[in-house]
Design a protein around this motif. Structure first.
Motif, mmCIF file in Angstrom:
data_model
loop_
_atom_site.group_PDB
_atom_site.id
_atom_site.type_symbol
_atom_site.label_atom_id
_atom_site.label_comp_id
_atom_site.label_asym_id
_atom_site.label_seq_id
_atom_site.Cartn_x
_atom_site.Cartn_y
_atom_site.Cartn_z
ATOM 1 N N SER A 27 0.939 -1.065 -0.204
ATOM 2 C CA SER A 27 -0.060 0.097 0.366
ATOM 3 C C SER A 27 1.127 1.550 -0.213
ATOM 4 N N VAL A 28 -0.138 2.243 -0.971
ATOM 5 C CA VAL A 28 1.482 3.909 -0.818
ATOM 6 C C VAL A 28 -0.076 4.869 -0.511
ATOM 7 N N VAL A 71 9.294 -10.477 4.621
ATOM 8 C CA VAL A 71 9.811 -9.568 4.043
ATOM 9 C C VAL A 71 9.079 -8.419 4.587
ATOM 10 N N VAL A 130 7.829 -4.120 5.418
ATOM 11 C CA VAL A 130 8.497 -3.216 5.045
ATOM 12 C C VAL A 130 7.676 -2.055 5.445
ATOM 13 N N GLN A 146 8.143 7.673 3.947
ATOM 14 C CA GLN A 146 8.189 7.128 2.601
ATOM 15 C C GLN A 146 8.854 8.944 2.583
ATOM 16 N N ARG A 159 18.962 -4.350 -1.856
ATOM 17 C CA ARG A 159 19.364 -4.641 -3.477
ATOM 18 C C ARG A 159 19.089 -3.882 -4.385
ATOM 19 N N SER A 160 17.579 -3.228 -4.148
ATOM 20 C CA SER A 160 17.432 -2.369 -5.651
ATOM 21 C C SER A 160 17.085 -1.027 -4.984
ATOM 22 N N PHE A 161 16.930 -0.995 -4.445
ATOM 23 C CA PHE A 161 16.161 0.306 -3.978
ATOM 24 C C PHE A 161 17.900 1.382 -2.896
ATOM 25 N N PHE A 177 12.138 -2.830 8.645
ATOM 26 C CA PHE A 177 12.263 -3.540 7.478
ATOM 27 C C PHE A 177 13.231 -4.512 7.995
ATOM 28 N N ARG A 216 14.198 -8.803 6.577
ATOM 29 C CA ARG A 216 13.738 -10.442 6.256
ATOM 30 C C ARG A 216 13.861 -11.291 7.301
ATOM 31 N N TYR A 275 9.068 10.547 -7.352
ATOM 32 C CA TYR A 275 8.626 8.719 -6.130
ATOM 33 C C TYR A 275 7.643 7.838 -7.434
ATOM 34 N N PRO A 309 11.437 -4.181 -7.213
ATOM 35 C CA PRO A 309 11.664 -5.311 -7.342
ATOM 36 C C PRO A 309 10.448 -6.594 -7.881
ATOM 37 N N ALA A 310 9.127 -5.717 -8.351
ATOM 38 C CA ALA A 310 8.091 -6.926 -8.116
ATOM 39 C C ALA A 310 7.787 -7.197 -9.849
ATOM 40 N N LEU A 335 8.350 -10.621 -10.550
ATOM 41 C CA LEU A 335 7.401 -11.386 -9.996
ATOM 42 C C LEU A 335 5.221 -11.396 -11.103
HETATM 43 C C1 BLA Z 1 11.259 -5.645 -1.607
HETATM 44 N N1 BLA Z 1 8.870 -6.222 -2.876
HETATM 45 C C2 BLA Z 1 10.443 -5.953 -2.356
HETATM 46 C C3 BLA Z 1 10.801 -7.919 -2.951
HETATM 47 C C4 BLA Z 1 9.276 -7.805 -3.431
HETATM 48 C C5 BLA Z 1 8.792 -6.992 -3.894
HETATM 49 C C6 BLA Z 1 9.309 -9.045 -4.281
HETATM 50 C C7 BLA Z 1 11.520 -8.629 -3.547
HETATM 51 C C8 BLA Z 1 12.344 -9.390 -1.560
HETATM 52 C C9 BLA Z 1 13.268 -9.410 -1.068
HETATM 53 O O1 BLA Z 1 13.781 -8.301 -1.039
HETATM 54 O O2 BLA Z 1 13.386 -10.666 -0.536
HETATM 55 C C10 BLA Z 1 7.050 -6.757 -3.883
HETATM 56 N N2 BLA Z 1 6.478 -4.800 -4.053
HETATM 57 C C11 BLA Z 1 6.140 -5.872 -3.928
HETATM 58 C C12 BLA Z 1 5.456 -6.625 -4.484
HETATM 59 C C13 BLA Z 1 4.808 -4.938 -5.023
HETATM 60 C C14 BLA Z 1 5.364 -4.132 -4.922
HETATM 61 C C15 BLA Z 1 4.078 -7.695 -4.990
HETATM 62 O O3 BLA Z 1 5.452 -2.691 -4.789
HETATM 63 C C16 BLA Z 1 3.144 -4.917 -5.179
HETATM 64 C C17 BLA Z 1 1.799 -5.124 -4.917
HETATM 65 N N3 BLA Z 1 8.266 -1.479 -1.985
HETATM 66 C C18 BLA Z 1 7.463 -0.940 -1.996
HETATM 67 C C19 BLA Z 1 7.334 -0.265 -1.060
HETATM 68 C C20 BLA Z 1 7.746 0.036 -0.144
HETATM 69 C C21 BLA Z 1 8.747 -1.580 -0.607
HETATM 70 C C22 BLA Z 1 5.222 0.943 -1.007
HETATM 71 O O4 BLA Z 1 6.221 -1.084 -2.884
HETATM 72 C C23 BLA Z 1 8.281 0.548 1.300
HETATM 73 C C24 BLA Z 1 7.663 0.821 2.371
HETATM 74 C C25 BLA Z 1 9.975 -1.924 -0.049
HETATM 75 N N4 BLA Z 1 10.161 -4.152 -1.167
HETATM 76 C C26 BLA Z 1 10.823 -2.441 -0.170
HETATM 77 C C27 BLA Z 1 11.821 -2.947 -0.025
HETATM 78 C C28 BLA Z 1 12.936 -3.789 -0.553
HETATM 79 C C29 BLA Z 1 11.186 -4.404 -1.194
HETATM 80 C C30 BLA Z 1 12.530 -1.851 0.520
HETATM 81 C C31 BLA Z 1 14.324 -4.418 -0.194
HETATM 82 C C32 BLA Z 1 14.310 -3.975 -1.896
HETATM 83 C C33 BLA Z 1 15.609 -4.409 -1.624
HETATM 84 O O5 BLA Z 1 17.156 -5.007 -1.284
HETATM 85 O O6 BLA Z 1 16.147 -3.018 -2.567
#
Ligand code: BLA
Length: 234
Positions: A68-69, A95, A97, A101, A134-136, A148, A150, A197, A206-207, A210
């Protein structure tokens, strides 16, 4: 897995006067060809917010997601609210988070908006495992006090439920406080920063891989640019 959180979130949105808004046709729900996963989304217009989106992905044992955002009105410069919860059932891997933001990273801004999250990050140390991104880029649109983790079922069952409720409450408190104070960033700049943003997130999220594996590339591209991060489409 996360349905109690989904329920809590949407109940709070409705209690705050949230009105359900239509989602671009075809993006509100999808089921994978093999019928093993279903994705469903909701879009809300909440007073004080120009956009609040919620997505649930149910891929059974392999993956459960709540994402959610919340985007505040441009007249408010406070952080967006970001939630990304993932549960990989087969590996019993969580995982989680949760972040306020930030639009910018300067000290004044962080001093003004982060007392609530600083407090939570101290109260829930096991969700604050200093994970590496890893990606952000942790210095863009993420705060140092994000929750945050894992982890595994222990964090999912013990810390996450109270942390989730406290996080939502802290964000509403932040919003209420910001609504009575004046912003230091102009509405034009808030708009630019919120749009950026979307561009940044669509690029890094990273989604996407998937989604593509479950729902195909065409649908996933549309979902990413038209629903998750609409300003990235322009
Ligand atoms: C990581 N989010 C991930 C990962 C996946 C998703 C598959 C990688 C898992 C891992 O690092 O082990 C999945 N993200 C999704 C899905 C949706 C999505 C299914 O947006 C949509 C429905 N991500 C956000 C928001 C935040 C966010 C709003 O969408 C902020 C709170 C954070 N997700 C976030 C972070 C990571 C992550 C920080 C770790 C990525 C990294 O390592 O850089």
């Amino acid at each position: 897995m996360f349905d109690p959180f989904l329920e809590e979130l949407q109940t709070a949105i409705k209690a705050r006067g949230g009105i359900s808004v239509e989602i671009p046709a075809g993006l509100e729900r999808n089921q994978s060809q093999k019928r093993t996963s279903t994705i469903q989304s909701w879009l809300w217009k909440v007073p004080g917010f120009r956009r609040w989106r919620v997505t649930r992905l149910d891929a059974g044992e392999s993956l459960q997601v709540l994402n959610s955002v919340a985007y505040p009105d441009y007249s408010l410069d406070h952080p967006l609210m970001g939630i990304d919860l993932l549960w990989f059932g087969a590996r019993q891997k969580l995982v989680a988070v949760l972040d306020f933001q930030p639009l910018v990273q300067d000290k004044d801004y962080l001093d003004r908006h982060f007392d609530g999250l600083k407090d939570l990050s101290a109260r829930f140390p096991d969700l604050n495992s200093e994970e590496t991104m890893r990606s952000f880029d942790p210095n863009q649109y993420f705060s140092s006090w994000l929750l945050f983790c894992r982890g595994g079922s222990e964090q999912a069952e013990t810390s996450l439920p109270p942390a989730f409720s406290s996080f939502l409450k802290a964000y509403w408190d932040l919003h209420d406080e910001a609504s009575t104070a004046s912003s230091s960033i102009s509405p034009e700049d808030v708009q630019k920063l919120q749009e950026n943003y979307d561009v940044y997130s669509a690029d890094r999220d990273p989604a996407h891989g998937l989604f593509t594996s479950h729902f195909g590339k065409d649908w996933s591209d549309r979902f990413l640019h038209e629903f998750l991060f609409p300003a990235s489409a322009r």
